[in-house]
Motif scaffolding. Structure first.
Motif, PDB file in Angstrom:
ATOM      1  N   GLY A 169     -12.192  19.484  18.635  1.00 56.24           N
ATOM      2  CA  GLY A 169     -10.900  18.949  18.200  1.00 56.24           C
ATOM      3  C   GLY A 169     -10.595  19.308  16.762  1.00 56.24           C
ATOM      4  O   GLY A 169      -9.452  19.642  16.413  1.00 56.24           O
ATOM      5  N   GLU A 170     -11.615  19.272  15.907  1.00 55.24           N
ATOM      6  CA  GLU A 170     -11.428  19.612  14.503  1.00 55.24           C
ATOM      7  C   GLU A 170     -11.048  21.089  14.341  1.00 55.24           C
ATOM      8  O   GLU A 170     -10.208  21.437  13.504  1.00 55.24           O
ATOM      9  CB  GLU A 170     -12.705  19.294  13.724  1.00 55.24           C
ATOM     10  N   VAL A 171     -11.674  21.957  15.137  1.00 54.79           N
ATOM     11  CA  VAL A 171     -11.345  23.384  15.096  1.00 54.79           C
ATOM     12  C   VAL A 171      -9.895  23.605  15.519  1.00 54.79           C
ATOM     13  O   VAL A 171      -9.140  24.345  14.860  1.00 54.79           O
ATOM     14  CB  VAL A 171     -12.297  24.192  16.011  1.00 54.79           C
ATOM     15  N   LEU A 172      -9.484  22.971  16.605  1.00 59.40           N
ATOM     16  CA  LEU A 172      -8.109  23.123  17.090  1.00 59.40           C
ATOM     17  C   LEU A 172      -7.101  22.614  16.066  1.00 59.40           C
ATOM     18  O   LEU A 172      -6.051  23.238  15.845  1.00 59.40           O
ATOM     19  CB  LEU A 172      -7.944  22.393  18.423  1.00 59.40           C
ATOM     20  N   ASP A 173      -7.424  21.488  15.442  1.00 53.83           N
ATOM     21  CA  ASP A 173      -6.510  20.911  14.454  1.00 53.83           C
ATOM     22  C   ASP A 173      -6.421  21.785  13.206  1.00 53.83           C
ATOM     23  O   ASP A 173      -5.328  21.975  12.637  1.00 53.83           O
ATOM     24  CB  ASP A 173      -6.956  19.497  14.082  1.00 53.83           C
ATOM     25  N   GLN A 174      -7.563  22.311  12.742  1.00 51.44           N
ATOM     26  CA  GLN A 174      -7.547  23.182  11.562  1.00 51.44           C
ATOM     27  C   GLN A 174      -6.753  24.455  11.836  1.00 51.44           C
ATOM     28  O   GLN A 174      -5.977  24.914  10.988  1.00 51.44           O
ATOM     29  CB  GLN A 174      -8.980  23.537  11.149  1.00 51.44           C
ATOM     30  N   ALA A 175      -6.935  25.022  13.034  1.00 56.37           N
ATOM     31  CA  ALA A 175      -6.180  26.226  13.392  1.00 56.37           C
ATOM     32  C   ALA A 175      -4.683  25.948  13.388  1.00 56.37           C
ATOM     33  O   ALA A 175      -3.879  26.772  12.918  1.00 56.37           O
ATOM     34  CB  ALA A 175      -6.625  26.722  14.764  1.00 56.37           C
ATOM     35  N   GLN A 176      -4.292  24.788  13.876  1.00 59.48           N
ATOM     36  CA  GLN A 176      -2.881  24.415  13.899  1.00 59.48           C
ATOM     37  C   GLN A 176      -2.332  24.266  12.477  1.00 59.48           C
ATOM     38  O   GLN A 176      -1.260  24.774  12.147  1.00 59.48           O
ATOM     39  CB  GLN A 176      -2.702  23.103  14.673  1.00 59.48           C
ATOM     40  N   ARG A 177      -3.099  23.585  11.624  1.00 63.68           N
ATOM     41  CA  ARG A 177      -2.652  23.380  10.237  1.00 63.68           C
ATOM     42  C   ARG A 177      -2.506  24.701   9.487  1.00 63.68           C
ATOM     43  O   ARG A 177      -1.566  24.891   8.711  1.00 63.68           O
ATOM     44  CB  ARG A 177      -3.652  22.491   9.478  1.00 63.68           C
ATOM     45  N   ASN A 223     -10.144  30.989  17.579  1.00 63.61           N
ATOM     46  CA  ASN A 223     -11.442  31.669  17.527  1.00 63.61           C
ATOM     47  C   ASN A 223     -11.792  32.108  16.117  1.00 63.61           C
ATOM     48  O   ASN A 223     -12.970  32.112  15.732  1.00 63.61           O
ATOM     49  CB  ASN A 223     -11.474  32.861  18.487  1.00 63.61           C
ATOM     50  N   ARG A 224     -10.788  32.464  15.312  1.00 63.91           N
ATOM     51  CA  ARG A 224     -11.051  32.875  13.928  1.00 63.91           C
ATOM     52  C   ARG A 224     -11.563  31.696  13.105  1.00 63.91           C
ATOM     53  O   ARG A 224     -12.462  31.841  12.271  1.00 63.91           O
ATOM     54  CB  ARG A 224      -9.789  33.441  13.296  1.00 63.91           C
ATOM     55  N   VAL A 225     -10.990  30.529  13.334  1.00 66.52           N
ATOM     56  CA  VAL A 225     -11.431  29.329  12.615  1.00 66.52           C
ATOM     57  C   VAL A 225     -12.865  28.986  13.007  1.00 66.52           C
ATOM     58  O   VAL A 225     -13.718  28.729  12.151  1.00 66.52           O
ATOM     59  CB  VAL A 225     -10.489  28.143  12.910  1.00 66.52           C
ATOM     60  N   ALA A 226     -13.151  28.998  14.311  1.00 66.91           N
ATOM     61  CA  ALA A 226     -14.504  28.683  14.772  1.00 66.91           C
ATOM     62  C   ALA A 226     -15.512  29.702  14.255  1.00 66.91           C
ATOM     63  O   ALA A 226     -16.608  29.338  13.804  1.00 66.91           O
ATOM     64  CB  ALA A 226     -14.527  28.636  16.299  1.00 66.91           C
ATOM     65  N   ASP A 227     -15.153  30.993  14.284  1.00 63.77           N
ATOM     66  CA  ASP A 227     -16.051  32.042  13.798  1.00 63.77           C
ATOM     67  C   ASP A 227     -16.408  31.822  12.329  1.00 63.77           C
ATOM     68  O   ASP A 227     -17.567  31.980  11.928  1.00 63.77           O
ATOM     69  CB  ASP A 227     -15.409  33.421  13.953  1.00 63.77           C
ATOM     70  N   ALA A 228     -15.414  31.493  11.531  1.00 63.22           N
ATOM     71  CA  ALA A 228     -15.651  31.305  10.103  1.00 63.22           C
ATOM     72  C   ALA A 228     -16.610  30.142   9.844  1.00 63.22           C
ATOM     73  O   ALA A 228     -17.508  30.232   8.999  1.00 63.22           O
ATOM     74  CB  ALA A 228     -14.322  31.065   9.378  1.00 63.22           C
ATOM     75  N   ILE A 229     -16.429  29.054  10.578  1.00 61.38           N
ATOM     76  CA  ILE A 229     -17.320  27.895  10.413  1.00 61.38           C
ATOM     77  C   ILE A 229     -18.733  28.255  10.838  1.00 61.38           C
ATOM     78  O   ILE A 229     -19.713  27.949  10.134  1.00 61.38           O
ATOM     79  CB  ILE A 229     -16.793  26.699  11.235  1.00 61.38           C
ATOM     80  N   ALA A 230     -18.864  28.920  11.991  1.00 60.07           N
ATOM     81  CA  ALA A 230     -20.182  29.273  12.498  1.00 60.07           C
ATOM     82  C   ALA A 230     -20.903  30.230  11.554  1.00 60.07           C
ATOM     83  O   ALA A 230     -22.104  30.065  11.274  1.00 60.07           O
ATOM     84  CB  ALA A 230     -20.059  29.888  13.894  1.00 60.07           C
ATOM     85  N   ARG A 231     -20.191  31.232  11.059  1.00 56.89           N
ATOM     86  CA  ARG A 231     -20.811  32.205  10.157  1.00 56.89           C
ATOM     87  C   ARG A 231     -21.271  31.544   8.859  1.00 56.89           C
ATOM     88  O   ARG A 231     -22.334  31.879   8.313  1.00 56.89           O
ATOM     89  CB  ARG A 231     -19.836  33.339   9.855  1.00 56.89           C
ATOM     90  N   GLN A 232     -20.472  30.612   8.378  1.00 60.18           N
ATOM     91  CA  GLN A 232     -20.874  29.901   7.168  1.00 60.18           C
ATOM     92  C   GLN A 232     -22.168  29.123   7.413  1.00 60.18           C
ATOM     93  O   GLN A 232     -23.060  29.100   6.550  1.00 60.18           O
ATOM     94  CB  GLN A 232     -19.768  28.938   6.729  1.00 60.18           C
ATOM     95  N   ARG A 233     -22.294  28.531   8.585  1.00 60.26           N
ATOM     96  CA  ARG A 233     -23.476  27.725   8.886  1.00 60.26           C
ATOM     97  C   ARG A 233     -24.748  28.562   9.018  1.00 60.26           C
ATOM     98  O   ARG A 233     -25.842  28.069   8.739  1.00 60.26           O
ATOM     99  CB  ARG A 233     -23.242  26.914  10.169  1.00 60.26           C
ATOM    100  N   ILE A 234     -24.594  29.826   9.440  1.00 60.70           N
ATOM    101  CA  ILE A 234     -25.788  30.669   9.585  1.00 60.70           C
ATOM    102  C   ILE A 234     -25.942  31.640   8.413  1.00 60.70           C
ATOM    103  O   ILE A 234     -26.803  32.520   8.425  1.00 60.70           O
ATOM    104  CB  ILE A 234     -25.797  31.449  10.919  1.00 60.70           C
TER     105      ILE A 234
END
Length: 344
Positions: A317-325, A331-342
């Motif tokens: 839900g947070e990914v979807l909301d951030q993408a909307q904002r 997928n770009r928002v999720a990729d960025a979060i995942a890459r930062q974590r690893i």
């Protein structure tokens, strides 16, 4: 190998051949930044060895992102066996796989995936301790598919809330592609929630069973993209959202358990341009690896698994909301979060 886009900075890729059993396997390890690589073993009759290789790479990278988004102490890896899962399976072949896994000395943990059952992996576990999702043994949790499906169902509701203003699925039309390990359980949840289902699969027996149990309508595999549904739920193989299929989709939401649903990352922008909300696959389908992670820990705790799945759905839900904002593809928002974590 290194110039393939799918290589994506993999730490290592291992090829295994066992003449006696006919095993032809690839184990790809994308990242161990957060812990040992973990991901299932897929058995598929690929057209070429290059297809098997690229699939292993794409799936392995996806597991790095999936485990990171689920906040697990695991990296990303994947095994693929090149062969026909209906005719080529033997206990000896999976024992050979177990010996291959053992050579990696704990850098990779395996489990079942498409074309492979928990009983197949039990044979591999006879040769190595680095196998999870087993039907018996210490902390055994069995088939992780029901947990994956529960997360997918809750993720569908999460996406529906943002697309339609309500997460009530009663009367919503869902087109489900694939009713195997995960898809059948997803259909069960959807039917119980009152959704109208149209389903497809290459396995007629599975189609008949799910249709009988849920009242779903059945269409041919290539017709599923043209169904006038509210939600399209891919639960089979990857790369099914591509330049040929995307123009045919009539749904407002794409949310399902299949891995690597977008044929290329830029499809995320094209999906957004079509006014379709896409639930990034490795976020929505992380329930199974959460279940496996609990088993890897040595102490399987259902309450911990439930809590992690609930948190993962909130992350979606947070990914979807951030993408909307931010006006970005999900997928770009999720990729960025995942890459930062690893750390990539």
């Amino acid at each position: 190998m290194f110039d393939k886009p799918a290589f994506a900075g993999h730490e290592s890729v291992h090829h295994f051949f066992d003449r006696k059993t006919g095993l032809r396997a690839i184990i790809a390890i994308h990242s161990t930044a957060l812990g040992p690589a973990a991901g299932g073993c897929r058995m598929w009759n690929y057209a070429t060895s290059d297809d098997a290789f690229v699939d292993a790479l794409r799936l392995s990278e996806g597991m790095s992102y999936k485990n990171a988004m689920a906040d697990l102490p695991l990296g990303g890896g994947k095994a693929v066996i090149w062969g026909n899962s209906k005719t080529d399976k033997t206990p000896e072949l999976f024992r050979a796989l177990g010996r291959a896994i053992a050579t990696l000395n704990g850098r990779y943990w395996s489990a079942e995936d498409v074309g492979v059952s928990v009983h197949d992996m039990a044979h591999a576990a006879g040769e190595t301790k680095y196998v999870a999702g087993l039907p018996s043994g210490k902390a055994a949790s069995g088939d992780p598919s029901p947990v994956t499906a529960r997360g997918v169902f809750l993720g569908i509701k999460t996406a529906a809330l943002r697309a339609f203003g309500t997460d009530d699925l009663n009367g919503r039309h869902v087109a489900v592609q694939g009713v195997g390990h995960v898809g059948a359980y997803v259909c069960g949840h959807l039917a119980k929630a009152g959704a109208k289902l149209t389903i497809t699969d290459v396995n007629q027996e599975a189609l008949d069973t799910v249709s009988r149990e849920t009242g779903a309508s059945v269409v041919a595999p290539n017709e599923i993209y043209d169904v006038a549904a509210d939600i399209f739920s891919p639960n089979a193989l990857g790369a099914i959202i591509n330049p040929e299929t995307l123009p045919r989709l009539r749904a407002k939401v794409i949310a399902g358990g299949a891995n690597n649903q977008l044929s290329t990352p830029d499809l995320g922008e094209k999906v957004k341009e079509r006014g379709i909300l896409y639930a990034p696959d490795y976020v929505i389908n992380g329930g199974g690896i959460i279940n496996v992670a609990a088993e890897i820990s040595g102490v399987y705790d259902p309450a911990w698994v439930d809590g992690k799945v609930t948190r993962l759905v909130a992350t979606l839900g947070e990914v979807l909301d951030q993408a909307q904002r931010e006006g970005k593809a999900t997928n770009r928002v999720a990729d960025a979060i995942a890459r930062q974590r690893i750390g990539r």
